[in-house]
Design a protein around this motif. Sequence first.
Motif, PDB file in Angstrom:
ATOM      1  N   ILE A  24       0.835  -1.200   0.000  1.00  0.00           N
ATOM      2  CA  ILE A  24       0.000   0.000   0.000  1.00  0.00           C
ATOM      3  C   ILE A  24       0.873   1.255   0.000  1.00  0.00           C
ATOM      4  CG2 ILE A  24      -1.670   1.317   1.371  1.00  0.00           C
ATOM      5  CD1 ILE A  24      -2.696  -1.430   2.395  1.00  0.00           C
ATOM      6  N   THR A  25       2.005   1.160   0.697  1.00  0.00           N
ATOM      7  CA  THR A  25       2.918   2.292   0.849  1.00  0.00           C
ATOM      8  C   THR A  25       4.271   1.941   0.261  1.00  0.00           C
ATOM      9  OG1 THR A  25       1.823   2.972   2.886  1.00  0.00           O
ATOM     10  CG2 THR A  25       4.065   3.772   2.555  1.00  0.00           C
ATOM     11  N   ILE A  26       4.862   2.883  -0.451  1.00  0.00           N
ATOM     12  CA  ILE A  26       6.231   2.730  -0.947  1.00  0.00           C
ATOM     13  C   ILE A  26       7.130   3.452   0.047  1.00  0.00           C
ATOM     14  CG2 ILE A  26       7.848   3.269  -2.793  1.00  0.00           C
ATOM     15  CD1 ILE A  26       5.423   3.154  -4.714  1.00  0.00           C
ATOM     16  N   PRO A  27       8.045   2.724   0.683  1.00  0.00           N
ATOM     17  CA  PRO A  27       8.887   3.356   1.711  1.00  0.00           C
ATOM     18  C   PRO A  27       9.957   4.249   1.100  1.00  0.00           C
ATOM     19  CG  PRO A  27       9.543   1.090   1.377  1.00  0.00           C
ATOM     20  CD  PRO A  27       8.320   1.307   0.532  1.00  0.00           C
ATOM     21  N   SER A  28      10.462   5.142   1.914  1.00  0.00           N
ATOM     22  CA  SER A  28      11.569   6.003   1.491  1.00  0.00           C
ATOM     23  C   SER A  28      12.838   5.157   1.380  1.00  0.00           C
ATOM     24  CB  SER A  28      11.780   7.120   2.514  1.00  0.00           C
ATOM     25  OG  SER A  28      12.238   6.566   3.739  1.00  0.00           O
ATOM     26  N   ILE A  29      13.806   5.673   0.666  1.00  0.00           N
ATOM     27  CA  ILE A  29      15.081   4.959   0.491  1.00  0.00           C
ATOM     28  C   ILE A  29      15.752   4.664   1.840  1.00  0.00           C
ATOM     29  CG2 ILE A  29      17.431   5.134  -0.461  1.00  0.00           C
ATOM     30  CD1 ILE A  29      15.350   4.534  -2.575  1.00  0.00           C
ATOM     31  N   PRO A  30      15.812   5.630   2.779  1.00  0.00           N
ATOM     32  CA  PRO A  30      16.432   5.298   4.074  1.00  0.00           C
ATOM     33  C   PRO A  30      15.729   4.147   4.800  1.00  0.00           C
ATOM     34  CG  PRO A  30      16.273   7.674   3.828  1.00  0.00           C
ATOM     35  CD  PRO A  30      15.498   7.066   2.690  1.00  0.00           C
ATOM     36  N   VAL A  31      14.413   4.102   4.705  1.00  0.00           N
ATOM     37  CA  VAL A  31      13.672   3.009   5.354  1.00  0.00           C
ATOM     38  C   VAL A  31      13.983   1.695   4.645  1.00  0.00           C
ATOM     39  CG1 VAL A  31      11.362   2.069   5.796  1.00  0.00           C
ATOM     40  CG2 VAL A  31      11.846   4.467   6.296  1.00  0.00           C
ATOM     41  N   VAL A  32      13.991   1.703   3.327  1.00  0.00           N
ATOM     42  CA  VAL A  32      14.321   0.491   2.569  1.00  0.00           C
ATOM     43  C   VAL A  32      15.707  -0.001   2.952  1.00  0.00           C
ATOM     44  CG1 VAL A  32      14.820  -0.434   0.266  1.00  0.00           C
ATOM     45  CG2 VAL A  32      12.822   0.996   0.608  1.00  0.00           C
ATOM     46  N   LEU A  33      16.668   0.895   3.015  1.00  0.00           N
ATOM     47  CA  LEU A  33      18.038   0.501   3.357  1.00  0.00           C
ATOM     48  C   LEU A  33      18.118  -0.113   4.756  1.00  0.00           C
ATOM     49  CD1 LEU A  33      20.043   3.492   1.831  1.00  0.00           C
ATOM     50  CD2 LEU A  33      19.874   1.151   0.956  1.00  0.00           C
ATOM     51  N   GLN A  34      17.401   0.474   5.697  1.00  0.00           N
ATOM     52  CA  GLN A  34      17.391  -0.092   7.050  1.00  0.00           C
ATOM     53  C   GLN A  34      16.748  -1.473   7.060  1.00  0.00           C
ATOM     54  OE1 GLN A  34      15.557   3.416   9.051  1.00  0.00           O
ATOM     55  NE2 GLN A  34      17.161   3.030  10.575  1.00  0.00           N
ATOM     56  N   LEU A  35      15.639  -1.632   6.352  1.00  0.00           N
ATOM     57  CA  LEU A  35      14.971  -2.931   6.300  1.00  0.00           C
ATOM     58  C   LEU A  35      15.872  -3.986   5.660  1.00  0.00           C
ATOM     59  CD1 LEU A  35      11.372  -1.780   5.305  1.00  0.00           C
ATOM     60  CD2 LEU A  35      12.078  -2.774   7.504  1.00  0.00           C
ATOM     61  N   ILE A  36      16.545  -3.606   4.586  1.00  0.00           N
ATOM     62  CA  ILE A  36      17.466  -4.525   3.912  1.00  0.00           C
ATOM     63  C   ILE A  36      18.574  -4.957   4.872  1.00  0.00           C
ATOM     64  CG2 ILE A  36      19.300  -4.596   2.162  1.00  0.00           C
ATOM     65  CD1 ILE A  36      17.368  -3.001   0.338  1.00  0.00           C
ATOM     66  N   GLN A  37      19.134  -3.999   5.584  1.00  0.00           N
ATOM     67  CA  GLN A  37      20.237  -4.302   6.498  1.00  0.00           C
ATOM     68  C   GLN A  37      19.770  -5.161   7.675  1.00  0.00           C
ATOM     69  OE1 GLN A  37      22.040  -0.930   8.425  1.00  0.00           O
ATOM     70  NE2 GLN A  37      23.937  -2.019   8.761  1.00  0.00           N
ATOM     71  N   ILE A  38      18.693  -4.771   8.305  1.00  0.00           N
ATOM     72  CA  ILE A  38      18.212  -5.490   9.494  1.00  0.00           C
ATOM     73  C   ILE A  38      17.748  -6.903   9.139  1.00  0.00           C
ATOM     74  CG2 ILE A  38      16.405  -5.552  11.257  1.00  0.00           C
ATOM     75  CD1 ILE A  38      16.603  -2.422  11.249  1.00  0.00           C
ATOM     76  N   CYS A  39      17.037  -7.029   8.023  1.00  0.00           N
ATOM     77  CA  CYS A  39      16.486  -8.330   7.627  1.00  0.00           C
ATOM     78  C   CYS A  39      17.472  -9.156   6.807  1.00  0.00           C
ATOM     79  CB  CYS A  39      15.197  -8.120   6.842  1.00  0.00           C
ATOM     80  SG  CYS A  39      13.895  -7.335   7.811  1.00  0.00           S
ATOM     81  N   ARG A  40      18.643  -8.575   6.539  1.00  0.00           N
ATOM     82  CA  ARG A  40      19.689  -9.256   5.772  1.00  0.00           C
ATOM     83  C   ARG A  40      19.151  -9.738   4.422  1.00  0.00           C
ATOM     84  NH1 ARG A  40      23.121 -13.058   9.580  1.00  0.00           N
ATOM     85  NH2 ARG A  40      24.539 -12.780   7.857  1.00  0.00           N
ATOM     86  N   LEU A  41      18.544  -8.801   3.708  1.00  0.00           N
ATOM     87  CA  LEU A  41      17.992  -9.088   2.396  1.00  0.00           C
ATOM     88  C   LEU A  41      19.000  -8.718   1.316  1.00  0.00           C
ATOM     89  CD1 LEU A  41      14.473  -7.531   3.047  1.00  0.00           C
ATOM     90  CD2 LEU A  41      15.047  -9.963   3.002  1.00  0.00           C
ATOM     91  N   PRO A  42      18.916  -9.357   0.153  1.00  0.00           N
ATOM     92  CA  PRO A  42      19.830  -8.999  -0.939  1.00  0.00           C
ATOM     93  C   PRO A  42      19.429  -7.653  -1.551  1.00  0.00           C
ATOM     94  CG  PRO A  42      18.314 -10.734  -1.633  1.00  0.00           C
ATOM     95  CD  PRO A  42      18.052 -10.477  -0.174  1.00  0.00           C
TER      96      PRO A  42
END
Length: 93
Positions: A24-42
């Motif tokens: 529903i929501t497209i997150p901001s780049i800083p939020v995406v980067l944090q999610l990628i780092q915390i969740c260890r996503l590629p």
Amino acid sequence: MARKTLAEMVNISSRYLANIELGITIPSIPVVLQLIQICRLPAERYFNPSLIRGDSEQRQRTNHKLQLCPEKYLPIVEATIDGAIKTDEREDA
């Protein structure tokens, strides 16, 4: 990980995170980067989807698991992959 815990780690509301998860929501780049780092996503999955567009779900899952694999076990994983490739080459010959 619980949604509330992850939201707190990223400093966003649980509702905002739920909206991201639901598309529903497209997150901001800083939020995406944090999610990628915390969740260890590629990261390439989100910033260059053309790299994996043709990959099967199994290859995507395997790539993700490889990112989570501790460094000390990578030689075992690499040797296993090398063995599978050699076996396939022999079968094709």
